[in-house]
Scaffold this active site. Structure first.
Site, PDB file in Angstrom:
ATOM      1  N   GLY A  42     -46.633  77.287 -81.916  1.00  0.00           N
ATOM      2  CA  GLY A  42     -47.835  77.905 -82.495  1.00  0.00           C
ATOM      3  C   GLY A  42     -48.387  78.967 -81.565  1.00  0.00           C
ATOM      4  O   GLY A  42     -48.965  78.656 -80.527  1.00  0.00           O
ATOM      5  N   VAL A  43     -48.164  80.239 -81.915  1.00  0.00           N
ATOM      6  CA  VAL A  43     -48.628  81.306 -81.023  1.00  0.00           C
ATOM      7  C   VAL A  43     -49.825  82.035 -81.656  1.00  0.00           C
ATOM      8  O   VAL A  43     -49.823  83.243 -81.818  1.00  0.00           O
ATOM      9  CB  VAL A  43     -47.494  82.293 -80.641  1.00  0.00           C
ATOM     10  N   GLY A  44     -50.855  81.258 -81.983  1.00  0.00           N
ATOM     11  CA  GLY A  44     -52.077  81.800 -82.573  1.00  0.00           C
ATOM     12  C   GLY A  44     -53.107  82.119 -81.511  1.00  0.00           C
ATOM     13  O   GLY A  44     -52.781  82.602 -80.426  1.00  0.00           O
TER      14      GLY A  44
ATOM     15  N   LYS B  17     -67.093  67.304 -86.391  1.00  0.00           N
ATOM     16  CA  LYS B  17     -66.115  68.320 -86.759  1.00  0.00           C
ATOM     17  C   LYS B  17     -66.216  68.510 -88.260  1.00  0.00           C
ATOM     18  O   LYS B  17     -66.587  67.583 -88.977  1.00  0.00           O
ATOM     19  CB  LYS B  17     -64.706  67.826 -86.409  1.00  0.00           C
TER      20      LYS B  17
ATOM     21  N   VAL C 123     -54.749  80.405 -79.444  1.00  0.00           N
ATOM     22  CA  VAL C 123     -54.584  79.785 -78.129  1.00  0.00           C
ATOM     23  C   VAL C 123     -53.153  79.976 -77.605  1.00  0.00           C
ATOM     24  O   VAL C 123     -52.943  80.346 -76.451  1.00  0.00           O
ATOM     25  CB  VAL C 123     -54.917  78.277 -78.162  1.00  0.00           C
TER      26      VAL C 123
HETATM   27  N1  PHE Z   1     -62.198  74.090 -81.963  1.00  0.00           N
HETATM   28  C1  PHE Z   1     -62.104  74.126 -80.540  1.00  0.00           C
HETATM   29  C2  PHE Z   1     -62.051  72.694 -79.994  1.00  0.00           C
HETATM   30  O1  PHE Z   1     -61.798  71.765 -80.689  1.00  0.00           O
HETATM   31  C3  PHE Z   1     -63.214  74.950 -79.935  1.00  0.00           C
HETATM   32  C4  PHE Z   1     -64.605  74.462 -80.233  1.00  0.00           C
HETATM   33  C5  PHE Z   1     -65.204  73.604 -79.376  1.00  0.00           C
HETATM   34  C6  PHE Z   1     -65.312  74.871 -81.342  1.00  0.00           C
HETATM   35  C7  PHE Z   1     -66.487  73.160 -79.574  1.00  0.00           C
HETATM   36  C8  PHE Z   1     -66.593  74.409 -81.559  1.00  0.00           C
HETATM   37  C9  PHE Z   1     -67.168  73.556 -80.686  1.00  0.00           C
HETATM   38  O2  PHE Z   1     -62.221  72.444 -78.836  1.00  0.00           O
END
Ligand code: PHE
Length: 350
Positions: free
Chosen positions: A181-183, A80, A185
């Site tokens: 949180g209404v973004g 990440k 998702v």
């Molecule tokens: N950020 C989202 C998650 O954590 C979607 C995502 C998944 C983005 C995988 C990139 C890779 O699930």
């Protein structure tokens, strides 16, 4: 904690760090585990009290991605990234930041691929794509893909599994769901739940966003300081993490915690605290994996949107199994889900 401390105590594999001088942004790419494959996970943009807080967030989120991929059965590793910005940016300045972040990703030659996350948009992904192919959320023709509705579908399925466990029926009709949180998702989640007949309580740091959606869907707005004690059937955290913690748990007035946010628990012990209070918790890395399911498949044109939705509908069964295993052992579902993940990861190592 200092940078040194965070890196010394982290069980992950590596952290790539870059300071972007033109904007004063710290860039972190945390690679937690490549046991199952190359690292993939979203890029989060946020302002943090200190750069170390950004690093810590990247590390925790990367670990969550390792679990998510293992739970889903994808051949991908946990990573990440975080752009710890010092101020909000737009226009060419923002584009410049994402272009340089794309260059940083490109230095890894595929060791890490990103996609959207909190604070970043599908459009930002198309800017990253100017510099690297290792980005998801934009297809070969440059069209953007929004994973939000797929993530939301997975959350609906997880809520159904939880409702079945607690109330004997998975049907959301008439159930009160509080969405924090209404973004990207939270908003599609609200729409899908409305469709299914649920009653909506909506909250957002940006009050006007919550008000507009409440008007559209006949929901009620909840102010941010009222979220934690608000009586409801399901509390769905769909924004920042760590809202379920030692301080909030005693005050929660819900039967179920099931939302899309990553790292909903402040610390591992919070899963047990919820269990002791009789609140059913849907492990975040399972229930919020719809976007992660969709992005790699859509990007590679490996499946149609409907085939992906069908796969995500399977989350209901997965969560039912996790809840059952947890109930049989009188433990929190988080433990049962972690056990599933460990089985996958150790199988691979031996
Ligand atoms: N950020 C989202 C998650 O954590 C979607 C995502 C998944 C983005 C995988 C990139 C890779 O699930």
């Amino acid at each position: 904690m200092s940078f040194e401390n965070l890196i010394e105590t982290w069980p992950g594999e590596a952290v790539v760090t870059h300071y972007d001088a033109p904007t004063g942004t710290w860039m972190f790419i945390a690679i937690h585990s490549t046991t199952l494959g190359a690292a993939m996970g979203g890029v989060r943009l946020n302002r943090y009290p200190t750069p170390a807080d950004g690093l810590r967030d990247a590390q925790r989120l990367a670990e969550g991605m390792t679990y998510k991929w293992a739970a889903l059965g994808f051949e991908l590793g946990g990573g990440k990234s975080v752009l710890a910005v010092s101020r909000s940016m737009s226009g060419p300045e923002r584009d410049g930041l994402f272009e340089r972040f794309g260059e940083l990703i490109e230095t890894l030659r595929g060791g890490y691929a990103c996609g959207p996350d909190l604070g970043t948009t599908p459009r930002d992904m198309s800017v990253i794509a100017r510099r690297t192919a290792h980005v998801h959320g934009v297809d070969g023709d440059g069209a953007t893909i929004d994973p939000g509705p797929f993530t939301a579908l997975g959350v609906v399925m997880g809520i159904r599994a939880a409702l079945a466990r607690v109330y004997g029926s998975p049907d959301p009709a008439g159930r009160v769901v509080l969405i924090q949180g209404v973004g990207d998702v939270g908003a599609p989640l609200a729409r899908q739940l409305k469709e299914a007949g649920a009653k909506l309580l909506l909250n957002d740091l940006d009050d006007s966003k919550a008000r507009a959606l409440a008007k559209e869907l006949d929901g009620e707005v909840v102010s941010s300081d009222a979220v934690v004690g608000m009586p409801c059937d399901v509390y769905a955290p769909c924004a920042v993490g760590a809202t379920v913690n030692v301080r909030s748990i005693p005050r929660l007035a819900c039967r179920i915690v099931a939302g899309s946010a990553n790292n909903q628990l402040g610390e591992p012990a919070d899963a047990d605290r919820l269990h002791q209070r009789g609140i059913l918790y849907a492990p975040d890395f399972v229930i919020n994996a719809g976007g992660a399911t969709a992005l790699p498949l859509l990007g590679a044109h490996a499946a149609t949107p409907e085939a992906i939705r069908e796969r995500i509908r399977g989350f209901e069964q997965v969560l039912r199994e996790i809840f059952e295993e947890a109930a049989a052992r009188d433990e929190s579902p988080e433990k049962a889900a972690q056990r599933r993940v460990r089985r996958v990861l150790t199988d691979r190592k031996t």
